[in-house]
Design a protein around this motif. Sequence first.
Motif, PDB file in Angstrom:
ATOM      1  N   LEU A 122      -2.859 -31.118   8.170  1.00 30.13           N
ATOM      2  CA  LEU A 122      -2.091 -31.394   7.051  1.00 30.13           C
ATOM      3  C   LEU A 122      -1.207 -32.568   7.365  1.00 30.13           C
ATOM      4  O   LEU A 122      -0.862 -32.770   8.527  1.00 30.13           O
ATOM      5  N   GLY A 123      -1.323 -33.642   6.557  1.00 31.89           N
ATOM      6  CA  GLY A 123      -0.139 -34.467   6.668  1.00 31.89           C
ATOM      7  C   GLY A 123       0.811 -34.537   5.349  1.00 31.89           C
ATOM      8  O   GLY A 123       0.426 -34.280   4.348  1.00 31.89           O
ATOM      9  N   SER A 133      -7.263 -42.285   9.901  1.00 34.08           N
ATOM     10  CA  SER A 133      -7.588 -42.577  11.377  1.00 34.08           C
ATOM     11  C   SER A 133      -7.472 -41.253  12.169  1.00 34.08           C
ATOM     12  O   SER A 133      -8.242 -40.809  13.134  1.00 34.08           O
ATOM     13  N   LYS A 134      -6.356 -40.417  11.699  1.00 31.41           N
ATOM     14  CA  LYS A 134      -6.148 -39.086  12.357  1.00 31.41           C
ATOM     15  C   LYS A 134      -6.977 -38.051  11.799  1.00 31.41           C
ATOM     16  O   LYS A 134      -6.792 -36.896  12.164  1.00 31.41           O
ATOM     17  N   LYS A 135      -7.840 -38.397  10.926  1.00 31.46           N
ATOM     18  CA  LYS A 135      -8.679 -37.211  10.341  1.00 31.46           C
ATOM     19  C   LYS A 135      -8.258 -36.239   9.656  1.00 31.46           C
ATOM     20  O   LYS A 135      -8.466 -34.907   9.921  1.00 31.46           O
ATOM     21  N   ILE A 136      -6.962 -36.573   8.922  1.00 32.82           N
ATOM     22  CA  ILE A 136      -6.211 -35.617   7.864  1.00 32.82           C
ATOM     23  C   ILE A 136      -7.128 -34.890   6.998  1.00 32.82           C
ATOM     24  O   ILE A 136      -7.783 -35.729   6.226  1.00 32.82           O
ATOM     25  N   ASP A 137      -7.179 -33.610   7.123  1.00 31.91           N
ATOM     26  CA  ASP A 137      -7.847 -32.793   6.016  1.00 31.91           C
ATOM     27  C   ASP A 137      -7.351 -33.075   4.624  1.00 31.91           C
ATOM     28  O   ASP A 137      -7.888 -32.962   3.480  1.00 31.91           O
ATOM     29  N   TYR A 138      -5.991 -32.890   4.478  1.00 31.17           N
ATOM     30  CA  TYR A 138      -5.323 -32.828   3.043  1.00 31.17           C
ATOM     31  C   TYR A 138      -4.085 -33.857   3.523  1.00 31.17           C
ATOM     32  O   TYR A 138      -3.239 -33.619   4.373  1.00 31.17           O
ATOM     33  N   LEU A 139      -3.544 -34.441   2.414  1.00 31.61           N
ATOM     34  CA  LEU A 139      -2.328 -35.247   2.405  1.00 31.61           C
ATOM     35  C   LEU A 139      -1.519 -35.073   1.115  1.00 31.61           C
ATOM     36  O   LEU A 139      -2.234 -35.346  -0.143  1.00 31.61           O
ATOM     37  N   ILE A 140      -0.414 -34.660   1.501  1.00 37.28           N
ATOM     38  CA  ILE A 140       0.686 -34.355   0.500  1.00 37.28           C
ATOM     39  C   ILE A 140       1.600 -35.709   0.520  1.00 37.28           C
ATOM     40  O   ILE A 140       2.255 -36.104   1.254  1.00 37.28           O
ATOM     41  N   ILE A 141       1.667 -36.258  -0.908  1.00 30.34           N
ATOM     42  CA  ILE A 141       2.581 -37.532  -0.944  1.00 30.34           C
ATOM     43  C   ILE A 141       3.722 -36.691  -2.100  1.00 30.34           C
ATOM     44  O   ILE A 141       3.362 -36.461  -3.086  1.00 30.34           O
ATOM     45  N   VAL A 193      -5.900 -35.773  -1.729  1.00 23.15           N
ATOM     46  CA  VAL A 193      -4.533 -36.393  -1.800  1.00 23.15           C
ATOM     47  C   VAL A 193      -3.968 -35.279  -2.934  1.00 23.15           C
ATOM     48  O   VAL A 193      -4.181 -35.081  -3.967  1.00 23.15           O
ATOM     49  N   LEU A 194      -2.560 -34.626  -2.472  1.00 23.69           N
ATOM     50  CA  LEU A 194      -1.965 -33.901  -3.595  1.00 23.69           C
ATOM     51  C   LEU A 194      -0.556 -34.636  -3.833  1.00 23.69           C
ATOM     52  O   LEU A 194      -0.103 -34.767  -3.015  1.00 23.69           O
ATOM     53  N   TRP A 195      -0.271 -34.816  -4.963  1.00 24.95           N
ATOM     54  CA  TRP A 195       0.791 -35.639  -5.525  1.00 24.95           C
ATOM     55  C   TRP A 195       1.791 -34.800  -5.935  1.00 24.95           C
ATOM     56  O   TRP A 195       1.639 -33.984  -6.541  1.00 24.95           O
ATOM     57  N   SER A 196       2.900 -35.162  -5.698  1.00 25.88           N
ATOM     58  CA  SER A 196       4.152 -34.371  -5.994  1.00 25.88           C
ATOM     59  C   SER A 196       5.372 -34.952  -6.403  1.00 25.88           C
ATOM     60  O   SER A 196       6.207 -35.291  -5.494  1.00 25.88           O
ATOM     61  N   VAL A 212       4.295 -36.911   8.874  1.00 27.90           N
ATOM     62  CA  VAL A 212       4.298 -35.894   9.951  1.00 27.90           C
ATOM     63  C   VAL A 212       2.765 -35.303   9.486  1.00 27.90           C
ATOM     64  O   VAL A 212       2.530 -34.910   8.654  1.00 27.90           O
ATOM     65  N   LEU A 213       2.286 -35.120  10.687  1.00 27.39           N
ATOM     66  CA  LEU A 213       0.877 -34.410  10.614  1.00 27.39           C
ATOM     67  C   LEU A 213       1.067 -33.057  11.665  1.00 27.39           C
ATOM     68  O   LEU A 213       1.853 -32.739  12.542  1.00 27.39           O
ATOM     69  N   PHE A 214       0.371 -31.978  11.339  1.00 31.57           N
ATOM     70  CA  PHE A 214       0.357 -30.684  11.966  1.00 31.57           C
ATOM     71  C   PHE A 214      -0.893 -29.908  11.678  1.00 31.57           C
ATOM     72  O   PHE A 214      -1.630 -30.240  10.539  1.00 31.57           O
ATOM     73  N   ASP A 215      -1.409 -29.141  12.581  1.00 28.63           N
ATOM     74  CA  ASP A 215      -2.488 -28.312  12.539  1.00 28.63           C
ATOM     75  C   ASP A 215      -2.014 -26.741  11.839  1.00 28.63           C
ATOM     76  O   ASP A 215      -1.058 -26.309  12.345  1.00 28.63           O
TER      77      ASP A 215
END
Length: 308
Positions: free
Chosen positions: A7-8, A29-37, A125-128, A274-277
Amino acid sequence: MPFKFKLGFCTDLHGSEYTFRRTLNIAKSKKIDYLIISGGLTAKDIVFVEEIGGMYLVNGKKVNLKNLTEDSLRSGKYLIVNKKEVIDDIKADKSKLEKTLAEIIADQFSRWIKIADEIYRLDRVLWSPAHGDIPQLDDILRGLGAKLVNDSVSFIEDVQLVSLGYGSPIQNSYREVSDSDIYIKGKSLLKDAEKDKVIMNFHMPPLNTKLDVIKVGFKKFHAGSKAVLDLINEYQPFVSLHGHVHESTGVEKIGNTTAINPGSIFQLGEPSIVLFDVYKEVKTIGTLSIGSYVIKNIEFVTTATMYM
């Protein structure tokens, strides 16, 4: 269901297209599965540019419009370019200013949605939208096919993402409510949540932590929300994500909750993500299997710096 995903999370882009693009490139580039903006997504500053016979003036001083436009994309500013009489009319009429601003934002996010799909994957991409974002932004994003998660309970795989974008009153901006209202709204969203499966995405950081420290001159102050701190203590999600206070990048453990603020350096056109598994750990007790989620490999990333 997967037992791991990456997750990013980024926040407070404030209209910087440079920051937005660079964040997406990191996600790719980091191959994130999901990105929360998370919010604030829109710019905080408006620059009025007066056009006179092919010349452009800001506060009476001649400017290079091409350079000014490039700077606005980097640092996050909205340019209103027009004749003096039109600008004066817009400034004098709040409804006209809001209409003009909504049109600029609609154009910006129409462009950003295309950029997100070209660089990364729009469906991931999840927008908030949050504190400071105009109310119309929600409908603008929905109309463009974006996935909105603010002020709701949504899902990433089988993890519950509980999101709240409201902020404490500071400057009469959009989406401001009292801290007691933040608690009431947050509790309503969290009341049916399973804490071992919850990611809490609340724009306000918890009060009196490393995530809410601002500097004014030589003094430091805590600018977070007691309501958010109370909700974290009460519901203990396995991770909570925050923004709002740009200079307080960090991680803090609150009970069993890992609370994170990636910070923001949008003024420089730089990303701060920030990225984390997210891992699902399964424990077997007799014939019963119990699954719970944990996070590992926390990584803060800017264009040139990575640190744990």
